[in-house]
Design a protein around this motif. Structure first.
Motif, PDB file in Angstrom:
ATOM      1  N   UNK A 109      25.632  52.650  38.795  1.00 61.02           N
ATOM      2  CA  UNK A 109      26.619  52.722  37.711  1.00 61.02           C
ATOM      3  C   UNK A 109      25.993  53.058  36.364  1.00 61.02           C
ATOM      4  N   UNK A 110      24.728  53.443  36.363  1.00 61.06           N
ATOM      5  CA  UNK A 110      24.122  53.901  35.127  1.00 61.06           C
ATOM      6  C   UNK A 110      24.428  55.376  34.919  1.00 61.06           C
ATOM      7  N   UNK A 111      24.257  55.883  33.709  1.00 59.11           N
ATOM      8  CA  UNK A 111      24.435  57.308  33.467  1.00 59.11           C
ATOM      9  C   UNK A 111      25.819  57.810  33.801  1.00 59.11           C
ATOM     10  N   UNK A 112      25.872  58.813  34.707  1.00 61.91           N
ATOM     11  CA  UNK A 112      27.129  59.480  35.012  1.00 61.91           C
ATOM     12  C   UNK A 112      28.208  58.569  35.541  1.00 61.91           C
ATOM     13  N   UNK A 113      27.858  57.620  36.389  1.00 59.05           N
ATOM     14  CA  UNK A 113      28.895  56.766  36.969  1.00 59.05           C
ATOM     15  C   UNK A 113      29.472  55.763  35.980  1.00 59.05           C
ATOM     16  N   UNK A 114      28.811  55.534  34.852  1.00 60.60           N
ATOM     17  CA  UNK A 114      29.447  54.705  33.816  1.00 60.60           C
ATOM     18  C   UNK A 114      30.629  55.457  33.208  1.00 60.60           C
ATOM     19  N   UNK A 115      30.498  56.775  33.056  1.00 58.61           N
ATOM     20  CA  UNK A 115      31.634  57.607  32.631  1.00 58.61           C
ATOM     21  C   UNK A 115      32.739  57.569  33.690  1.00 58.61           C
ATOM     22  N   UNK A 116      32.334  57.693  34.958  1.00 54.89           N
ATOM     23  CA  UNK A 116      33.311  57.713  36.051  1.00 54.89           C
ATOM     24  C   UNK A 116      34.107  56.408  36.083  1.00 54.89           C
ATOM     25  N   UNK A 117      33.424  55.282  35.935  1.00 57.05           N
ATOM     26  CA  UNK A 117      34.104  53.986  35.932  1.00 57.05           C
ATOM     27  C   UNK A 117      35.132  53.915  34.811  1.00 57.05           C
TER      28      UNK A 117
ATOM     29  N   UNK B 299      31.288  46.404  52.496  1.00 55.90           N
ATOM     30  CA  UNK B 299      32.159  46.604  51.333  1.00 55.90           C
ATOM     31  C   UNK B 299      32.434  48.082  51.111  1.00 55.90           C
ATOM     32  N   UNK B 300      31.416  48.918  51.267  1.00 58.54           N
ATOM     33  CA  UNK B 300      31.586  50.346  51.032  1.00 58.54           C
ATOM     34  C   UNK B 300      32.452  51.009  52.101  1.00 58.54           C
ATOM     35  N   UNK B 301      32.454  50.462  53.321  1.00 57.74           N
ATOM     36  CA  UNK B 301      33.290  51.019  54.387  1.00 57.74           C
ATOM     37  C   UNK B 301      34.774  50.959  54.027  1.00 57.74           C
ATOM     38  N   UNK B 302      35.159  50.039  53.164  1.00 58.74           N
ATOM     39  CA  UNK B 302      36.572  49.876  52.803  1.00 58.74           C
ATOM     40  C   UNK B 302      37.033  50.878  51.749  1.00 58.74           C
ATOM     41  N   UNK B 303      36.102  51.654  51.218  1.00 67.88           N
ATOM     42  CA  UNK B 303      36.450  52.563  50.123  1.00 67.88           C
ATOM     43  C   UNK B 303      37.134  53.826  50.642  1.00 67.88           C
ATOM     44  N   UNK B 304      38.062  54.325  49.852  1.00 67.92           N
ATOM     45  CA  UNK B 304      38.712  55.601  50.167  1.00 67.92           C
ATOM     46  C   UNK B 304      37.867  56.783  49.729  1.00 67.92           C
ATOM     47  N   UNK B 305      37.107  56.601  48.675  1.00 68.64           N
ATOM     48  CA  UNK B 305      36.202  57.625  48.150  1.00 68.64           C
ATOM     49  C   UNK B 305      34.970  56.902  47.616  1.00 68.64           C
ATOM     50  N   UNK B 306      33.798  57.532  47.761  1.00 65.66           N
ATOM     51  CA  UNK B 306      32.577  56.989  47.166  1.00 65.66           C
ATOM     52  C   UNK B 306      31.977  58.041  46.251  1.00 65.66           C
TER      53      UNK B 306
ATOM     54  N   UNK C   7      38.003  44.352  40.801  1.00 65.29           N
ATOM     55  CA  UNK C   7      36.651  44.892  40.699  1.00 65.29           C
ATOM     56  C   UNK C   7      35.683  43.999  41.462  1.00 65.29           C
ATOM     57  N   UNK C   8      35.102  44.541  42.497  1.00 67.27           N
ATOM     58  CA  UNK C   8      34.127  43.836  43.329  1.00 67.27           C
ATOM     59  C   UNK C   8      32.731  44.347  42.953  1.00 67.27           C
TER      60      UNK C   8
ATOM     61  N   UNK D 156      41.315  49.627  42.444  1.00 66.75           N
ATOM     62  CA  UNK D 156      40.311  48.859  43.168  1.00 66.75           C
ATOM     63  C   UNK D 156      38.950  49.539  43.072  1.00 66.75           C
ATOM     64  N   UNK D 157      37.941  48.752  42.749  1.00 64.98           N
ATOM     65  CA  UNK D 157      36.586  49.281  42.584  1.00 64.98           C
ATOM     66  C   UNK D 157      35.597  48.439  43.378  1.00 64.98           C
ATOM     67  N   UNK D 158      34.616  49.113  43.957  1.00 67.96           N
ATOM     68  CA  UNK D 158      33.440  48.457  44.518  1.00 67.96           C
ATOM     69  C   UNK D 158      32.234  49.031  43.778  1.00 67.96           C
TER      70      UNK D 158
END
Length: 299
Positions: free
Chosen positions: A28-36, A107-114, A94-95, A46-48
């Motif tokens: 969640x550093x860098x680019x994924x902080x924008x995505x979040x 936990x990641x298996x439950x995601x619709x998109x990663x 938010x998990x 819902x977030x993992x």
């Protein structure tokens, strides 16, 4: 007035659909902080979040939500992201997991998109393989700064790749190569990080968020089996990579169609009424069945 009224063009049921979707962010550093941040604003419910690191002073040039206070407190990055998401949408679930993503597969298996925010080639390769096995669309972001000839400065460049069954994988598209893996292995443990800047991360993250929204709402009728969007930061141009156009209709040789599912899942235990057996919830099984149906029919 509803807070999402100005994006009603996404579809009549888009608000409900976005609230139901689960997006996994690995790193969640860098680019994924924008995505979040953007996914929270768009209404994802819902977030993992998975990242084992704490914020440091060197993160402040690119970590959305990062502050001096968090640096002084050495706050873990997933907690920063959770607070930011909840501040935007208090109803969001938010998990968070402060550990390596390989340890939170259930936990990641439950995601619709990663959406991946990993900066190492080995991690990208492993996460792509994980998502392929469980039929989860995987969006990878990559950004780098290249030194040009003397007197010509630097090139800021990056790409966003959507990989899922029915489309080329990261190996097909040259994001992961044996040469890159070998070079990375030789440099394992070397000090220093790759250059990162907030504006190019933001461009790539916005492209990634657009792909997520396009997959889960009907605003754009063009179905994407995959994507490779290339960004030239010096010219400010985003293009679809020629390599992807050439390979878009070819079958992926790296991941066989039959190599899907959880090899540790034993349906016999369920049939025998073993209440102690770990198994996916019914809603998750329905989601997987729908993914398989769409994959097999091409719909």
């Amino acid at each position: 007035m509803n807070w999402l009224d100005r994006q009603s063009f996404l579809g009549a049921r888009s608000e409900r659909r976005l609230a139901e979707v689960t997006v996994g962010l690995v790193g969640v550093g860098g680019g994924n902080s924008h995505v979040a941040q953007q996914l929270a604003h768009v209404g994802i419910g819902n977030f993992v979040l998975v990242d084992e690191d704490r914020i440091s002073l060197t993160n402040l040039n690119r970590l959305i939500g990062g502050t001096w206070w968090y640096v002084l407190k050495r706050t873990v990055k997933v907690e920063i992201m959770k607070r930011m998401i909840k501040a935007i949408n208090p109803k969001a679930r938010v998990e968070i997991h402060r550990e390596k993503w390989q340890l939170v597969g259930d936990a990641l298996k439950r995601c619709d998109v990663i959406v991946g925010g990993l900066d190492n080639v080995r991690g990208k390769d492993e996460l792509d393989a994980f998502c392929r096995r469980f039929l989860i669309p995987f969006i990878d972001q990559g950004m780098d700064v290249h030194k040009l000839e003397v007197g010509h400065g630097h090139l800021v460049a990056g790409q966003v790749v959507l990989s899922q069954p029915g489309s080329p994988c990261l190996r097909c598209m040259g994001v992961v190569t044996d040469e890159a893996l070998a070079e990375e292995a030789r440099k394992y443990g070397a000090a220093g990080g790759r250059p990162q800047v907030v504006w190019s991360n933001g461009v790539l993250a916005s492209l990634a968020v657009g792909l997520v929204v396009q997959m889960v709402t009907p605003w754009n009728r063009r179905a994407r089996a995959g994507a490779y969007l290339s960004y030239d930061g010096n010219s400010g141009v985003v293009t679809e990579a020629e390599r992807f156009r050439r390979m878009a209709s070819a079958s992926c040789p790296h991941y066989p169609q039959a190599a899907v599912g959880d090899m540790s899942f034993d349906v016999r235990k369920l049939a025998a009424g073993d209440t102690k057996a770990e198994h996916p919830p019914s809603w998750w099984m329905r989601a997987i069945s729908e993914r398989v149906r769409k994959w097999m029919t091409g719909s």
